[in-house]
Structures are given as C-alpha cells and as structure tokens.
Scaffold this motif. Structure first.
Motif, PDB file in Angstrom:
ATOM      1  N   LEU A  44       0.844  -1.181   0.000  1.00  0.00           N
ATOM      2  CA  LEU A  44       0.000   0.000   0.000  1.00  0.00           C
ATOM      3  C   LEU A  44       0.880   1.230   0.000  1.00  0.00           C
ATOM      4  N   VAL A  45       0.508   2.194  -0.769  1.00  0.00           N
ATOM      5  CA  VAL A  45       1.341   3.367  -0.964  1.00  0.00           C
ATOM      6  C   VAL A  45       1.309   4.270   0.254  1.00  0.00           C
ATOM      7  N   SER A  46       2.462   4.760   0.630  1.00  0.00           N
ATOM      8  CA  SER A  46       2.572   5.704   1.734  1.00  0.00           C
ATOM      9  C   SER A  46       2.464   7.120   1.211  1.00  0.00           C
ATOM     10  N   SER A  47       1.918   7.993   2.018  1.00  0.00           N
ATOM     11  CA  SER A  47       1.844   9.398   1.606  1.00  0.00           C
ATOM     12  C   SER A  47       3.073  10.177   2.050  1.00  0.00           C
ATOM     13  N   ALA A  48       4.104   9.499   2.518  1.00  0.00           N
ATOM     14  CA  ALA A  48       5.272  10.169   3.065  1.00  0.00           C
ATOM     15  C   ALA A  48       6.281  10.572   1.997  1.00  0.00           C
ATOM     16  N   PHE A  49       5.943  10.424   0.726  1.00  0.00           N
ATOM     17  CA  PHE A  49       6.879  10.788  -0.315  1.00  0.00           C
ATOM     18  C   PHE A  49       6.404  12.028  -1.047  1.00  0.00           C
ATOM     19  N   ALA A  50       7.275  12.578  -1.865  1.00  0.00           N
ATOM     20  CA  ALA A  50       6.997  13.854  -2.513  1.00  0.00           C
ATOM     21  C   ALA A  50       5.879  13.792  -3.541  1.00  0.00           C
ATOM     22  N   ALA A  51       5.581  12.624  -4.079  1.00  0.00           N
ATOM     23  CA  ALA A  51       4.582  12.535  -5.144  1.00  0.00           C
ATOM     24  C   ALA A  51       3.185  12.872  -4.640  1.00  0.00           C
ATOM     25  N   GLY A  52       2.931  12.777  -3.369  1.00  0.00           N
ATOM     26  CA  GLY A  52       1.609  13.099  -2.842  1.00  0.00           C
ATOM     27  C   GLY A  52       0.672  11.916  -2.903  1.00  0.00           C
ATOM     28  N   VAL A  53      -0.564  12.147  -2.504  1.00  0.00           N
ATOM     29  CA  VAL A  53      -1.522  11.056  -2.387  1.00  0.00           C
ATOM     30  C   VAL A  53      -2.265  10.766  -3.684  1.00  0.00           C
ATOM     31  N   ASP A  54      -2.058  11.580  -4.714  1.00  0.00           N
ATOM     32  CA  ASP A  54      -2.775  11.371  -5.958  1.00  0.00           C
ATOM     33  C   ASP A  54      -1.992  10.561  -6.989  1.00  0.00           C
ATOM     34  N   VAL A  55      -0.789  10.102  -6.626  1.00  0.00           N
ATOM     35  CA  VAL A  55       0.032   9.291  -7.518  1.00  0.00           C
ATOM     36  C   VAL A  55       0.479   8.038  -6.769  1.00  0.00           C
ATOM     37  N   ASN A  56       0.299   6.893  -7.394  1.00  0.00           N
ATOM     38  CA  ASN A  56       0.739   5.628  -6.821  1.00  0.00           C
ATOM     39  C   ASN A  56       2.228   5.469  -7.093  1.00  0.00           C
ATOM     40  N   ALA A  57       3.041   5.687  -6.083  1.00  0.00           N
ATOM     41  CA  ALA A  57       4.486   5.600  -6.222  1.00  0.00           C
ATOM     42  C   ALA A  57       5.071   4.988  -4.955  1.00  0.00           C
ATOM     43  N   THR A  58       6.284   4.491  -5.081  1.00  0.00           N
ATOM     44  CA  THR A  58       6.969   3.930  -3.923  1.00  0.00           C
ATOM     45  C   THR A  58       7.335   5.045  -2.959  1.00  0.00           C
ATOM     46  N   VAL A  59       7.832   4.684  -1.797  1.00  0.00           N
ATOM     47  CA  VAL A  59       8.234   5.691  -0.819  1.00  0.00           C
ATOM     48  C   VAL A  59       9.377   6.551  -1.339  1.00  0.00           C
ATOM     49  N   THR A  60      10.095   6.080  -2.355  1.00  0.00           N
ATOM     50  CA  THR A  60      11.156   6.887  -2.961  1.00  0.00           C
ATOM     51  C   THR A  60      10.643   7.735  -4.113  1.00  0.00           C
ATOM     52  N   GLY A  61       9.354   7.605  -4.439  1.00  0.00           N
ATOM     53  CA  GLY A  61       8.760   8.410  -5.498  1.00  0.00           C
ATOM     54  C   GLY A  61       8.752   7.768  -6.867  1.00  0.00           C
ATOM     55  N   LEU A  62       9.174   6.508  -6.983  1.00  0.00           N
ATOM     56  CA  LEU A  62       9.195   5.820  -8.274  1.00  0.00           C
ATOM     57  C   LEU A  62       7.787   5.376  -8.649  1.00  0.00           C
ATOM     58  N   ALA A  63       7.326   5.826  -9.798  1.00  0.00           N
ATOM     59  CA  ALA A  63       5.993   5.465 -10.287  1.00  0.00           C
ATOM     60  C   ALA A  63       6.065   4.249 -11.200  1.00  0.00           C
ATOM     61  N   LEU A  64       4.969   3.534 -11.289  1.00  0.00           N
ATOM     62  CA  LEU A  64       4.808   2.373 -12.173  1.00  0.00           C
ATOM     63  C   LEU A  64       5.877   1.296 -11.955  1.00  0.00           C
ATOM     64  N   ARG A  65       6.415   1.256 -10.745  1.00  0.00           N
ATOM     65  CA  ARG A  65       7.462   0.282 -10.405  1.00  0.00           C
ATOM     66  C   ARG A  65       8.619   0.302 -11.403  1.00  0.00           C
ATOM     67  N   GLY A  66       8.824   1.456 -12.023  1.00  0.00           N
ATOM     68  CA  GLY A  66       9.927   1.620 -12.967  1.00  0.00           C
ATOM     69  C   GLY A  66       9.586   1.272 -14.404  1.00  0.00           C
ATOM     70  N   VAL A  67       8.343   0.921 -14.684  1.00  0.00           N
ATOM     71  CA  VAL A  67       7.927   0.607 -16.051  1.00  0.00           C
ATOM     72  C   VAL A  67       7.768   1.908 -16.840  1.00  0.00           C
ATOM     73  N   ASP A  68       8.201   1.894 -18.075  1.00  0.00           N
ATOM     74  CA  ASP A  68       8.092   3.039 -18.977  1.00  0.00           C
ATOM     75  C   ASP A  68       6.626   3.230 -19.367  1.00  0.00           C
ATOM     76  N   PRO A  69       5.986   4.355 -18.984  1.00  0.00           N
ATOM     77  CA  PRO A  69       4.566   4.550 -19.312  1.00  0.00           C
ATOM     78  C   PRO A  69       4.295   4.645 -20.813  1.00  0.00           C
ATOM     79  N   VAL A  70       5.271   5.097 -21.576  1.00  0.00           N
ATOM     80  CA  VAL A  70       5.099   5.239 -23.022  1.00  0.00           C
ATOM     81  C   VAL A  70       5.102   3.873 -23.703  1.00  0.00           C
TER      82      VAL A  70
END
Length: 157
Positions: A19-45
């Motif tokens: 479950l995503v923590s809100s303690a990272f810079a991305a905020g609560v509207d983006v599903n990212a790791t605690v380090t701020g990595l989105a999509l588990r590193g998958v290229d969205p394009v």
C-alpha cells in the motif's frame, strides 16, 4: 460484496507493504513507492508504443507531479515530457477497480488495459477479470469516485 473484497485486499496489501505511503513527494494522488518511483519503474510510453509494458532504464528519467518515471529510451522520455497526460495511467496509477469502489490500492503495471486511448491498471488478475466484465461501467464509476478520493490518503479510505 466488491467493497469487502477490496477492503480485504487492502488489508493484505498493508501487511505485504504494497500500500502506498503518503510520506513521499509525489503526494496522495500518484501511486508511487516511498522513494517516489511510479509504475514500479515501467516506462509509461511503452504501453502505447510497444503494446506492452517495458522496464525503464534507471538513467533515463523524468519527474512529473512529484513522481519519477523511467523510460526505455530518450525518445520515449521526450514523448512523455511533451504530453504526459497521454501516457500517465488513470487514477494516478492506482487500481481502476479499486477506484470504482472508492479505495486506493496498488495498480500492477503488468495488469493493464488501454481503453479509448487511456491506460488503466488493476491490482490482481482476479480483480482485472471482474473489471473486464463491465469496463465501461467501472470507468464511469471510477471517474466519479476519483474526484472524491484523488487527494485523500489511501489509509483514510
């Protein structure tokens, strides 16, 4: 019934640490790791250009809305930076079915579907099977719920 299923899945996700923590810079509207990595590193394009998710290169990144996205190439990074909304997963990358149920749970980048040019993720294969049975209906519910929960911490739902 669906809400109970999702709540049970949320409990399991908390135990598993997904479950995503809100303690990272991305905020609560983006599903990212605690380090701020989105999509588990998958290229969205890659979903749109390759027709499948591809792991991005840790040295080719872009930050959008406080989250870090990785890319397989500089070309994909440029496409993203020119029009991020075209490539970003809906509901901040949270599970599309969960969003329709009013909760924020992890969206698995390997469980995806593009509908009307938009990328949607789901939590698990069984959840995605349910979502696929009424994709249009769940998207409509998800769009409505997202306006209510977008800025709410997942732990508060």
């Amino acid at each position: 019934m669906f809400a109970n299923l999702i709540r049970g899945t949320v409990a399991a996700a908390v135990v598993a640490g997904t479950l995503v923590s809100s303690a990272f810079a991305a905020g609560v509207d983006v599903n990212a790791t605690v380090t701020g990595l989105a999509l588990r590193g998958v290229d969205p394009v890659s979903y749109f250009t390759n027709g499948a998710p591809k792991d991005g290169d840790f040295s080719i990144t872009s930050v959008h809305n406080g989250a870090t996205y990785r890319f397989t190439s500089e070309e994909n990074k440029d496409l993203f930076e020119k029009n991020p909304e075209k490539y970003l997963p809906q509901y901040g990358g949270f599970c599309a079915f969960g969003t329709a149920m009013g909760v924020k749970v992890d969206g698995d980048p390997d469980l995806w579907k593009i509908v009307d040019g938009k990328l949607y993720l789901n939590l698990s294969e069984s959840i995605q099977e349910r979502w696929n049975k009424d994709t249009a209906g769940f998207i409509e519910k998800g769009d409505d719920k997202w306006t209510e929960i977008e800025n709410v911490d997942p732990s508060e739902l």
